[in-house]
Design an enzyme around this catalytic site. Structure first.
Site, PDB file in Angstrom:
ATOM      1  N   GLU A 152       0.181   3.632   1.749  1.00 27.03           N
ATOM      2  CA  GLU A 152       0.259   4.056   3.154  1.00 27.03           C
ATOM      3  C   GLU A 152       1.653   3.801   3.717  1.00 27.03           C
ATOM      4  O   GLU A 152       2.034   4.388   4.735  1.00 27.03           O
ATOM      5  CB  GLU A 152      -0.768   3.299   4.001  1.00 27.03           C
ATOM      6  CG  GLU A 152      -2.150   3.906   3.999  1.00 27.03           C
ATOM      7  CD  GLU A 152      -2.220   5.253   4.716  1.00 27.03           C
ATOM      8  OE1 GLU A 152      -1.841   5.324   5.884  1.00 27.03           O
ATOM      9  OE2 GLU A 152      -2.649   6.227   4.085  1.00 27.03           O
ATOM     10  N   TYR A 199      -1.518   0.426  10.688  1.00 25.15           N
ATOM     11  CA  TYR A 199      -1.803  -0.233   9.412  1.00 25.15           C
ATOM     12  C   TYR A 199      -0.604  -0.093   8.465  1.00 25.15           C
ATOM     13  O   TYR A 199      -0.147  -1.069   7.862  1.00 25.15           O
ATOM     14  CB  TYR A 199      -3.054   0.380   8.769  1.00 25.15           C
ATOM     15  CG  TYR A 199      -3.274  -0.035   7.322  1.00 25.15           C
ATOM     16  CD1 TYR A 199      -3.866  -1.258   7.012  1.00 25.15           C
ATOM     17  CD2 TYR A 199      -2.861   0.794   6.266  1.00 25.15           C
ATOM     18  CE1 TYR A 199      -4.052  -1.627   5.680  1.00 25.15           C
ATOM     19  CE2 TYR A 199      -3.051   0.422   4.950  1.00 25.15           C
ATOM     20  CZ  TYR A 199      -3.645  -0.793   4.654  1.00 25.15           C
ATOM     21  OH  TYR A 199      -3.828  -1.170   3.343  1.00 25.15           O
ATOM     22  N   SER A 203       0.812  -1.221   0.000  1.00 21.07           N
ATOM     23  CA  SER A 203       0.000   0.000   0.000  1.00 21.07           C
ATOM     24  C   SER A 203       0.839   1.263   0.000  1.00 21.07           C
ATOM     25  O   SER A 203       1.917   1.327   0.618  1.00 21.07           O
ATOM     26  CB  SER A 203      -0.874  -0.001   1.255  1.00 21.07           C
ATOM     27  OG  SER A 203      -1.417   1.275   1.481  1.00 21.07           O
TER      28      SER A 203
HETATM   29  P1  NAP Z   1     -11.479  -4.564   2.000  1.00 22.68           P
HETATM   30  O1  NAP Z   1     -12.644  -4.196   1.131  1.00 22.68           O
HETATM   31  O2  NAP Z   1     -11.430  -4.048   3.381  1.00 22.68           O
HETATM   32  O3  NAP Z   1     -11.405  -6.170   2.044  1.00 22.68           O
HETATM   33  C1  NAP Z   1     -10.599  -6.839   2.961  1.00 22.68           C
HETATM   34  C2  NAP Z   1     -10.855  -8.328   2.853  1.00 22.68           C
HETATM   35  O4  NAP Z   1     -10.012  -9.010   3.805  1.00 22.68           O
HETATM   36  C3  NAP Z   1     -12.294  -8.778   3.153  1.00 22.68           C
HETATM   37  O5  NAP Z   1     -12.666  -9.775   2.228  1.00 22.68           O
HETATM   38  C4  NAP Z   1     -12.166  -9.377   4.552  1.00 22.68           C
HETATM   39  O6  NAP Z   1     -13.129 -10.374   4.844  1.00 22.68           O
HETATM   40  C5  NAP Z   1     -10.785 -10.018   4.451  1.00 22.68           C
HETATM   41  N1  NAP Z   1     -10.191 -10.342   5.751  1.00 22.68           N
HETATM   42  C6  NAP Z   1      -9.959  -9.512   6.788  1.00 22.68           C
HETATM   43  N2  NAP Z   1      -9.392 -10.179   7.819  1.00 22.68           N
HETATM   44  C7  NAP Z   1      -9.256 -11.469   7.414  1.00 22.68           C
HETATM   45  C8  NAP Z   1      -8.731 -12.632   8.004  1.00 22.68           C
HETATM   46  N3  NAP Z   1      -8.247 -12.631   9.247  1.00 22.68           N
HETATM   47  N4  NAP Z   1      -8.730 -13.787   7.301  1.00 22.68           N
HETATM   48  C9  NAP Z   1      -9.247 -13.806   6.054  1.00 22.68           C
HETATM   49  N5  NAP Z   1      -9.772 -12.744   5.428  1.00 22.68           N
HETATM   50  C10 NAP Z   1      -9.773 -11.579   6.107  1.00 22.68           C
HETATM   51  O7  NAP Z   1     -10.119  -4.136   1.293  1.00 22.68           O
HETATM   52  P2  NAP Z   1      -9.827  -3.729  -0.245  1.00 22.68           P
HETATM   53  O8  NAP Z   1     -10.038  -2.273  -0.403  1.00 22.68           O
HETATM   54  O9  NAP Z   1     -10.501  -4.696  -1.148  1.00 22.68           O
HETATM   55  O10 NAP Z   1      -8.240  -3.937  -0.298  1.00 22.68           O
HETATM   56  C11 NAP Z   1      -7.674  -5.195  -0.631  1.00 22.68           C
HETATM   57  C12 NAP Z   1      -6.251  -5.252  -0.111  1.00 22.68           C
HETATM   58  O11 NAP Z   1      -5.487  -4.215  -0.714  1.00 22.68           O
HETATM   59  C13 NAP Z   1      -6.095  -5.047   1.385  1.00 22.68           C
HETATM   60  O12 NAP Z   1      -5.003  -5.830   1.802  1.00 22.68           O
HETATM   61  C14 NAP Z   1      -5.752  -3.569   1.531  1.00 22.68           C
HETATM   62  O13 NAP Z   1      -5.051  -3.343   2.725  1.00 22.68           O
HETATM   63  C15 NAP Z   1      -4.897  -3.381   0.288  1.00 22.68           C
HETATM   64  N6  NAP Z   1      -4.877  -2.046  -0.292  1.00 22.68           N
HETATM   65  C16 NAP Z   1      -6.043  -1.417  -0.604  1.00 22.68           C
HETATM   66  C17 NAP Z   1      -6.011  -0.181  -1.217  1.00 22.68           C
HETATM   67  C18 NAP Z   1      -7.281   0.538  -1.591  1.00 22.68           C
HETATM   68  O14 NAP Z   1      -7.201   1.739  -1.880  1.00 22.68           O
HETATM   69  N7  NAP Z   1      -8.416  -0.131  -1.651  1.00 22.68           N
HETATM   70  C19 NAP Z   1      -4.773   0.415  -1.536  1.00 22.68           C
HETATM   71  C20 NAP Z   1      -3.607  -0.281  -1.210  1.00 22.68           C
HETATM   72  C21 NAP Z   1      -3.660  -1.518  -0.611  1.00 22.68           C
HETATM   73  P3  NAP Z   1     -14.575 -10.008   5.492  1.00 22.68           P
HETATM   74  O15 NAP Z   1     -15.443  -9.619   4.335  1.00 22.68           O
HETATM   75  O16 NAP Z   1     -14.945 -11.283   6.137  1.00 22.68           O
HETATM   76  O17 NAP Z   1     -14.351  -8.863   6.449  1.00 22.68           O
HETATM   77  O1  G4F Z   2     -10.555   6.877   2.731  1.00 20.65           O
HETATM   78  P1  G4F Z   2      -9.539   6.767   3.813  1.00 20.65           P
HETATM   79  O2  G4F Z   2      -9.980   6.173   5.092  1.00 20.65           O
HETATM   80  O3  G4F Z   2      -8.306   5.998   3.168  1.00 20.65           O
HETATM   81  P2  G4F Z   2      -6.751   5.908   3.562  1.00 20.65           P
HETATM   82  O4  G4F Z   2      -6.518   6.213   4.982  1.00 20.65           O
HETATM   83  O5  G4F Z   2      -6.009   6.730   2.548  1.00 20.65           O
HETATM   84  O6  G4F Z   2      -6.468   4.349   3.342  1.00 20.65           O
HETATM   85  C1  G4F Z   2      -6.931   3.671   2.172  1.00 20.65           C
HETATM   86  O7  G4F Z   2      -5.961   3.761   1.167  1.00 20.65           O
HETATM   87  C2  G4F Z   2      -4.727   3.100   1.461  1.00 20.65           C
HETATM   88  C3  G4F Z   2      -3.801   3.330   0.262  1.00 20.65           C
HETATM   89  O8  G4F Z   2      -3.089   4.521   0.451  1.00 20.65           O
HETATM   90  C4  G4F Z   2      -5.011   1.633   1.694  1.00 20.65           C
HETATM   91  F1  G4F Z   2      -3.842   0.974   1.918  1.00 20.65           F
HETATM   92  C5  G4F Z   2      -5.944   1.478   2.871  1.00 20.65           C
HETATM   93  O9  G4F Z   2      -6.250   0.096   3.042  1.00 20.65           O
HETATM   94  C6  G4F Z   2      -7.236   2.221   2.557  1.00 20.65           C
HETATM   95  O10 G4F Z   2      -7.865   1.571   1.474  1.00 20.65           O
HETATM   96  O11 G4F Z   2      -8.964   8.237   4.136  1.00 20.65           O
HETATM   97  C7  G4F Z   2      -8.439   9.076   3.135  1.00 20.65           C
HETATM   98  C8  G4F Z   2      -8.168  10.455   3.725  1.00 20.65           C
HETATM   99  C9  G4F Z   2      -7.379  10.444   5.046  1.00 20.65           C
HETATM  100  O12 G4F Z   2      -6.408  11.436   4.999  1.00 20.65           O
HETATM  101  C10 G4F Z   2      -8.421  10.797   6.107  1.00 20.65           C
HETATM  102  O13 G4F Z   2      -7.889  11.478   7.233  1.00 20.65           O
HETATM  103  O14 G4F Z   2      -9.430  11.077   4.028  1.00 20.65           O
HETATM  104  C11 G4F Z   2      -9.322  11.711   5.293  1.00 20.65           C
HETATM  105  N1  G4F Z   2     -10.666  11.832   5.864  1.00 20.65           N
HETATM  106  C12 G4F Z   2     -11.277  13.037   6.147  1.00 20.65           C
HETATM  107  N2  G4F Z   2     -12.484  12.795   6.686  1.00 20.65           N
HETATM  108  C13 G4F Z   2     -11.493  10.830   6.215  1.00 20.65           C
HETATM  109  C14 G4F Z   2     -12.639  11.445   6.738  1.00 20.65           C
HETATM  110  N3  G4F Z   2     -11.354   9.496   6.119  1.00 20.65           N
HETATM  111  C15 G4F Z   2     -12.413   8.736   6.551  1.00 20.65           C
HETATM  112  N4  G4F Z   2     -12.305   7.391   6.431  1.00 20.65           N
HETATM  113  N5  G4F Z   2     -13.541   9.278   7.083  1.00 20.65           N
HETATM  114  C16 G4F Z   2     -13.708  10.636   7.213  1.00 20.65           C
HETATM  115  O15 G4F Z   2     -14.732  11.119   7.688  1.00 20.65           O
END
Ligand code: NAP
Ligand code: G4F
Length: 323
Positions: free
Chosen positions: A126, A148, A124
């Protein structure tokens, strides 16, 4: 030969899109799900008949070994994680168990069962946290700002370590934020698109948010799952930044989302301390040159296109519910 892929986290945003994509590529798809007291298959309901769901958990190594032994996948996509940054501050140890040590458990299970399986780790942006250079590349040092982010750095380096120690085909995609109508409601983009739709339909009057000045490199999730697959089709394993190269603030996202339905965000948005983080990531913007030149990957949906897709989808979903 039909290729078989295992997806951990198939019930999540990315898992559902990756499963769809792999099915179109002719894969047999095995989705790892964890036991829960209520079924949470909303994102994969439409493809449930075409995939095999099997129970295991990243917290339980034996369950992972058994799963791999039974299905013998050619490719393993590790998308499962405790993925919400805010929750990682209140549950840091749990986040470490799943998001950090969970990666070692699955890598080790692969090493034991069949180290020829190709492995993708969901790293990520992050990990860059308090960024030391702009834009961020594969060479930019990490400076995570949340439990995280720290857990993801561990997951990233243990993937590199298993590649170097055991010659495994293990890759990390350093993915910047990617969103969609399937994004969880707790993440800021979906929180905004859902609130905009509710306000537009007269179901709500305000939207409470935290830091509006944070900047992110936001892309469209279906574009990003293609990059994951491309990484595992290369001759050599490697790590890649996947991003749009454009950075926008939360304020810009809010402003554009409200204006898309003819409203002014200043009439509805209230800042609320509860959504501020103990340590913030102020600015993320990735340089996807390596993914573009080596994988032939590029995003297809723009920032404006993404906001419209998300707001329109939430308006349509709520209208359908109200019928
Ligand atoms: P998400 O919607 O939160 O999905 C997370 C998945 O992980 C869900 O299917 C959840 O299952 C499963 N999970 C959580 N704990 C588990 C465990 N102990 N054993 C097995 N499964 C488990 O996340 P996403 O946005 O699709 O992201 C996918 C991956 O990419 C994650 O690793 C995230 O950290 C990473 N990532 C995401 C972003 C982004 O912007 N979306 C960017 C960079 C990296 P349940 O449905 O049962 O909760
Ligand atoms: O949408 P966020 O919660 O995503 P964040 O923290 O960037 O993390 C996501 O992206 C990562 C990749 O860079 C992934 F690895 C991670 O798993 C996840 O998918 O927050 C985005 C920004 C932050 O700066 C937060 O402080 O939005 C700001 N924010 C402002 N108001 C808020 C809010 N975030 C959330 N969730 N809720 C608010 O009300």
């Amino acid at each position: 030969m039909t290729k078989r892929a295992l997806i951990t986290g198939i019930t999540g945003q990315d898992g559902s899109y990756l499963a769809e994509f792999l099915l179109t590529q002719g894969y047999e798809v095995i989705g790892m799900v964890r036991r829960s007291s209520t079924v949470n298959f909303e994102r994969i309901e439409h493809i449930q008949a075409q995939v095999t769901l099997a129970t295991a958990d990243l917290l339980d190594e034996v369950s992972l070994i058994n799963l791999l032994r039974e299905y013998q996948p050619h490719e393993v996509y590790n998308l499962a994680a405790q993925s919400f940054v805010q929750t990682s501050f209140s549950q840091p140890v749990f986040t470490g168990e799943v998001t950090a040590l969970g990666v070692t458990r699955i890598l080790d299970a692969i090493r034991i069962v069949n180290p020829e399986m190709r492995f993708y780790q969901a790293s990520s942006s992050e990990m860059f946290g308090k960024v030391v250079e702009v834009p961020q590349t594969e060479q930019t040092p990490f400076y995570p700002r949340s439990p995280y982010g720290v857990a993801k750095v561990y997951g990233h380096w243990i993937t590199v370590n298993y590649r170097e120690s055991y010659n495994m085909f293990a890759c990390s995609g350093i993915l910047f934020n990617h969103e969609s109508p399937r994004r969880g409601l707790e993440f800021v983009t979906r929180k905004i698109s859902h609130a905009v739709a509710r306000i537009k339909l007269g179901l709500d009057q305000e939207l409470r948010l935290g830091n509006l000045e944070a900047r992110r490199d936001w892309g469209f999730a279906p574009d990003y799952v293609r990059a994951m697959w491309l990484m595992l089709q290369q001759n050599e394993p490697d790590d890649y930044v996947v991003a749009t190269g454009e950075t926008r603030s939360v304020r810009e996202f809010v402003e554009f989302a409200f204006s898309h339905v003819g409203l002014n965000y200043q009439d509805y948005v209230v800042q609320d301390e509860r959504y501020m983080r103990p340590a913030e990531v102020d600015l993320l913007v990735g340089d996807p040159t390596k993914a573009r030149t080596e994988l032939g990957w590029q995003p297809e949906v723009t920032f404006e296109g993404l906001v419209k897709i998300m707001v329109d989808a939430d308006v349509a979903m709520l209208k359908e519910r109200l019928r």
